[in-house]
Design a protein around this motif. Structure first.
Motif, PDB file in Angstrom:
ATOM      1  N   LEU A 103      30.128   0.056  37.860  1.00  0.00           N
ATOM      2  CA  LEU A 103      29.959   1.513  37.905  1.00  0.00           C
ATOM      3  C   LEU A 103      29.970   2.038  39.336  1.00  0.00           C
ATOM      4  CD1 LEU A 103      27.334   2.047  35.071  1.00  0.00           C
ATOM      5  CD2 LEU A 103      29.823   2.297  34.953  1.00  0.00           C
ATOM      6  N   LEU A 104      29.230   1.390  40.234  1.00  0.00           N
ATOM      7  CA  LEU A 104      29.200   1.852  41.622  1.00  0.00           C
ATOM      8  C   LEU A 104      30.539   1.606  42.312  1.00  0.00           C
ATOM      9  CD1 LEU A 104      25.631   0.661  42.663  1.00  0.00           C
ATOM     10  CD2 LEU A 104      26.362   2.993  42.112  1.00  0.00           C
ATOM     11  N   GLY A 105      31.177   0.499  42.001  1.00  0.00           N
ATOM     12  CA  GLY A 105      32.477   0.202  42.593  1.00  0.00           C
ATOM     13  C   GLY A 105      33.536   1.201  42.176  1.00  0.00           C
ATOM     14  N   GLN A 106      33.515   1.594  40.903  1.00  0.00           N
ATOM     15  CA  GLN A 106      34.477   2.584  40.424  1.00  0.00           C
ATOM     16  C   GLN A 106      34.250   3.936  41.077  1.00  0.00           C
ATOM     17  OE1 GLN A 106      35.510   2.563  36.106  1.00  0.00           O
ATOM     18  NE2 GLN A 106      33.882   1.017  36.036  1.00  0.00           N
ATOM     19  N   LEU A 107      33.029   4.191  41.459  1.00  0.00           N
ATOM     20  CA  LEU A 107      32.725   5.439  42.156  1.00  0.00           C
ATOM     21  C   LEU A 107      33.496   5.505  43.470  1.00  0.00           C
ATOM     22  CD1 LEU A 107      30.836   7.983  42.315  1.00  0.00           C
ATOM     23  CD2 LEU A 107      29.306   6.530  43.639  1.00  0.00           C
ATOM     24  N   LEU A 108      33.581   4.365  44.165  1.00  0.00           N
ATOM     25  CA  LEU A 108      34.269   4.331  45.453  1.00  0.00           C
ATOM     26  C   LEU A 108      35.775   4.217  45.303  1.00  0.00           C
ATOM     27  CD1 LEU A 108      31.918   2.052  47.568  1.00  0.00           C
ATOM     28  CD2 LEU A 108      31.999   4.544  47.457  1.00  0.00           C
ATOM     29  N   ASP A 109      36.222   3.386  44.363  1.00  0.00           N
ATOM     30  CA  ASP A 109      37.655   3.182  44.169  1.00  0.00           C
ATOM     31  C   ASP A 109      37.917   2.835  42.704  1.00  0.00           C
ATOM     32  OD1 ASP A 109      40.339   2.551  44.184  1.00  0.00           O
ATOM     33  OD2 ASP A 109      40.215   1.191  45.895  1.00  0.00           O
ATOM     34  N   PRO A 110      38.255   3.825  41.884  1.00  0.00           N
ATOM     35  CA  PRO A 110      38.430   3.583  40.452  1.00  0.00           C
ATOM     36  C   PRO A 110      39.532   2.569  40.117  1.00  0.00           C
ATOM     37  CG  PRO A 110      38.414   5.938  40.916  1.00  0.00           C
ATOM     38  CD  PRO A 110      38.441   5.229  42.235  1.00  0.00           C
ATOM     39  N   GLN A 111      40.562   2.508  40.919  1.00  0.00           N
ATOM     40  CA  GLN A 111      41.687   1.619  40.635  1.00  0.00           C
ATOM     41  C   GLN A 111      41.441   0.181  41.080  1.00  0.00           C
ATOM     42  OE1 GLN A 111      43.976   2.878  38.744  1.00  0.00           O
ATOM     43  NE2 GLN A 111      42.986   4.860  38.916  1.00  0.00           N
ATOM     44  N   GLU A 131      26.589  13.304  55.594  1.00  0.00           N
ATOM     45  CA  GLU A 131      26.813  14.387  54.642  1.00  0.00           C
ATOM     46  C   GLU A 131      27.585  13.883  53.421  1.00  0.00           C
ATOM     47  OE1 GLU A 131      27.903  14.614  57.873  1.00  0.00           O
ATOM     48  OE2 GLU A 131      26.344  15.901  58.720  1.00  0.00           O
ATOM     49  N   LYS A 132      28.589  13.042  53.667  1.00  0.00           N
ATOM     50  CA  LYS A 132      29.362  12.464  52.571  1.00  0.00           C
ATOM     51  C   LYS A 132      28.484  11.537  51.737  1.00  0.00           C
ATOM     52  CE  LYS A 132      33.479   9.785  51.487  1.00  0.00           C
ATOM     53  NZ  LYS A 132      34.617   9.033  52.022  1.00  0.00           N
ATOM     54  N   TYR A 133      27.610  10.781  52.402  1.00  0.00           N
ATOM     55  CA  TYR A 133      26.698   9.890  51.690  1.00  0.00           C
ATOM     56  C   TYR A 133      25.798  10.686  50.747  1.00  0.00           C
ATOM     57  CZ  TYR A 133      22.723   6.947  50.644  1.00  0.00           C
ATOM     58  OH  TYR A 133      21.726   6.287  49.971  1.00  0.00           O
ATOM     59  N   ILE A 134      25.208  11.769  51.250  1.00  0.00           N
ATOM     60  CA  ILE A 134      24.323  12.595  50.423  1.00  0.00           C
ATOM     61  C   ILE A 134      25.109  13.209  49.262  1.00  0.00           C
ATOM     62  CG2 ILE A 134      22.901  14.692  50.382  1.00  0.00           C
ATOM     63  CD1 ILE A 134      21.543  12.271  51.703  1.00  0.00           C
ATOM     64  N   ALA A 135      26.314  13.686  49.533  1.00  0.00           N
ATOM     65  CA  ALA A 135      27.142  14.264  48.464  1.00  0.00           C
ATOM     66  C   ALA A 135      27.500  13.206  47.421  1.00  0.00           C
ATOM     67  CB  ALA A 135      28.399  14.880  49.052  1.00  0.00           C
ATOM     68  N   THR A 136      27.799  12.001  47.873  1.00  0.00           N
ATOM     69  CA  THR A 136      28.124  10.911  46.946  1.00  0.00           C
ATOM     70  C   THR A 136      26.897  10.527  46.128  1.00  0.00           C
ATOM     71  OG1 THR A 136      29.804  10.099  48.486  1.00  0.00           O
ATOM     72  CG2 THR A 136      29.058   8.563  46.786  1.00  0.00           C
ATOM     73  N   TRP A 137      25.756  10.488  46.768  1.00  0.00           N
ATOM     74  CA  TRP A 137      24.519  10.179  46.055  1.00  0.00           C
ATOM     75  C   TRP A 137      24.255  11.230  44.975  1.00  0.00           C
ATOM     76  CZ3 TRP A 137      19.089   9.726  48.802  1.00  0.00           C
ATOM     77  CH2 TRP A 137      18.142   9.253  47.884  1.00  0.00           C
ATOM     78  N   ARG A 138      24.430  12.496  45.323  1.00  0.00           N
ATOM     79  CA  ARG A 138      24.246  13.570  44.336  1.00  0.00           C
ATOM     80  C   ARG A 138      25.231  13.422  43.173  1.00  0.00           C
ATOM     81  NH1 ARG A 138      23.524  18.155  48.791  1.00  0.00           N
ATOM     82  NH2 ARG A 138      21.279  17.950  49.080  1.00  0.00           N
ATOM     83  N   LEU A 147      26.473  11.665  37.599  1.00  0.00           N
ATOM     84  CA  LEU A 147      27.225  10.732  36.764  1.00  0.00           C
ATOM     85  C   LEU A 147      26.305   9.838  35.940  1.00  0.00           C
ATOM     86  CD1 LEU A 147      30.187   9.400  38.940  1.00  0.00           C
ATOM     87  CD2 LEU A 147      30.344  10.412  36.665  1.00  0.00           C
ATOM     88  N   SER A 148      25.178   9.466  36.527  1.00  0.00           N
ATOM     89  CA  SER A 148      24.290   8.521  35.840  1.00  0.00           C
ATOM     90  C   SER A 148      23.794   9.078  34.501  1.00  0.00           C
ATOM     91  CB  SER A 148      23.118   8.114  36.734  1.00  0.00           C
ATOM     92  OG  SER A 148      22.208   9.167  36.925  1.00  0.00           O
ATOM     93  N   ASN A 149      23.587  10.378  34.413  1.00  0.00           N
ATOM     94  CA  ASN A 149      23.197  10.970  33.125  1.00  0.00           C
ATOM     95  C   ASN A 149      24.296  10.785  32.081  1.00  0.00           C
ATOM     96  OD1 ASN A 149      20.696  11.887  34.044  1.00  0.00           O
ATOM     97  ND2 ASN A 149      21.610  13.750  34.866  1.00  0.00           N
ATOM     98  N   TYR A 150      25.525  10.932  32.504  1.00  0.00           N
ATOM     99  CA  TYR A 150      26.651  10.755  31.592  1.00  0.00           C
ATOM    100  C   TYR A 150      26.911   9.277  31.305  1.00  0.00           C
ATOM    101  CZ  TYR A 150      27.438  15.708  32.183  1.00  0.00           C
ATOM    102  OH  TYR A 150      27.283  17.066  32.187  1.00  0.00           O
ATOM    103  N   TRP A 151      26.707   8.413  32.306  1.00  0.00           N
ATOM    104  CA  TRP A 151      26.802   6.972  32.047  1.00  0.00           C
ATOM    105  C   TRP A 151      25.823   6.598  30.932  1.00  0.00           C
ATOM    106  CZ3 TRP A 151      26.325   5.260  37.835  1.00  0.00           C
ATOM    107  CH2 TRP A 151      27.570   5.350  38.466  1.00  0.00           C
TER     108      TRP A 151
END
Length: 129
Positions: A75-83, A104-111, A116-120
Motif C-alpha cells: 500500500l505505501l509503495g503504491q502510494l509512491l509509484d503505482p506501476q 511540504e510534500k511530505y506533509i501533503a503526502t501524509w495527509r 486513503l487509509s479510510n478507503y483502504w
C-alpha cells in the motif's frame, strides 16, 4: 493536490493490486487487521514511522510482523509509484528524503495517505472473506 472524489478509486486500485501481487482472491482476516493497523499507525506515528517499520531488519521478526509488512509495503509503495512499488529500503529512503528535502510534500503526502487509509479500510472490508 488531493482530489477527494478520486481517493476511493485509488484505494480500490491499491487493494486490487495487493490482491493480485499476493495471488489472493480476497482479503483474509490477517490482511484486514494489517490494513487497520496501518491506519492507526499513520494517525499516531506518521508516514515516516510506517516506512521505517516496513524496513526494520532487527529482531522483531514474528507472526504479527510477517503478516503486516507485505500489506504495508504494497500500500505505501503504491502510494509512491503505482506501476513499480519500491523495495522496503527504497521506500524508507524515499520517505526519509522527502521529509528532509521537501517537508511540504511530505506533509501533503501524509495527509493524502491518511485520507486513503479510510478507503483502504473500506475496500479491505468489502473484499474480506
Amino acid at each position: 493536490m488531493v482530489n477527494p472524489e478520486q481517493m476511493s478509486l485509488t484505494a480500490h486500485q491499491h487493494i486490487q493490486t495487493y490482491l493480485s501481487i499476493s495471488a489472493k482472491t480476497a482479503i483474509d482476516k490477517e490482511d484486514l487487521n494489517a490494513i487497520l493497523r496501518l491506519s492507526q499507525h499513520l494517525r499516531v506515528f506518521g508516514l515516516l514511522s510506517a516506512a521505517a517499520y516496513v524496513n526494520q531488519t532487527n529482531a522483531q521478526e514474528g507472526r504479527v510482523r510477517s503478516r503486516t509488512v507485505p500489506v504495508w509495503k504494497s500500500l505505501l509503495g503504491q502510494l509512491l509509484d503505482p506501476q513499480n512499488p519500491p523495495s522496503e529500503k527504497e521506500l524508507r529512503e524515499a520517505i526519509v528524503n522527502m521529509a528532509k528535502e521537501e517537508p511540504e510534500k511530505y506533509i501533503a503526502t501524509w495527509r493524502k495517505v491518511m485520507m486513503l487509509s479510510n478507503y483502504w479500510n473500506f475496500w479491505a472490508r468489502a473484499y474480506s472473506v
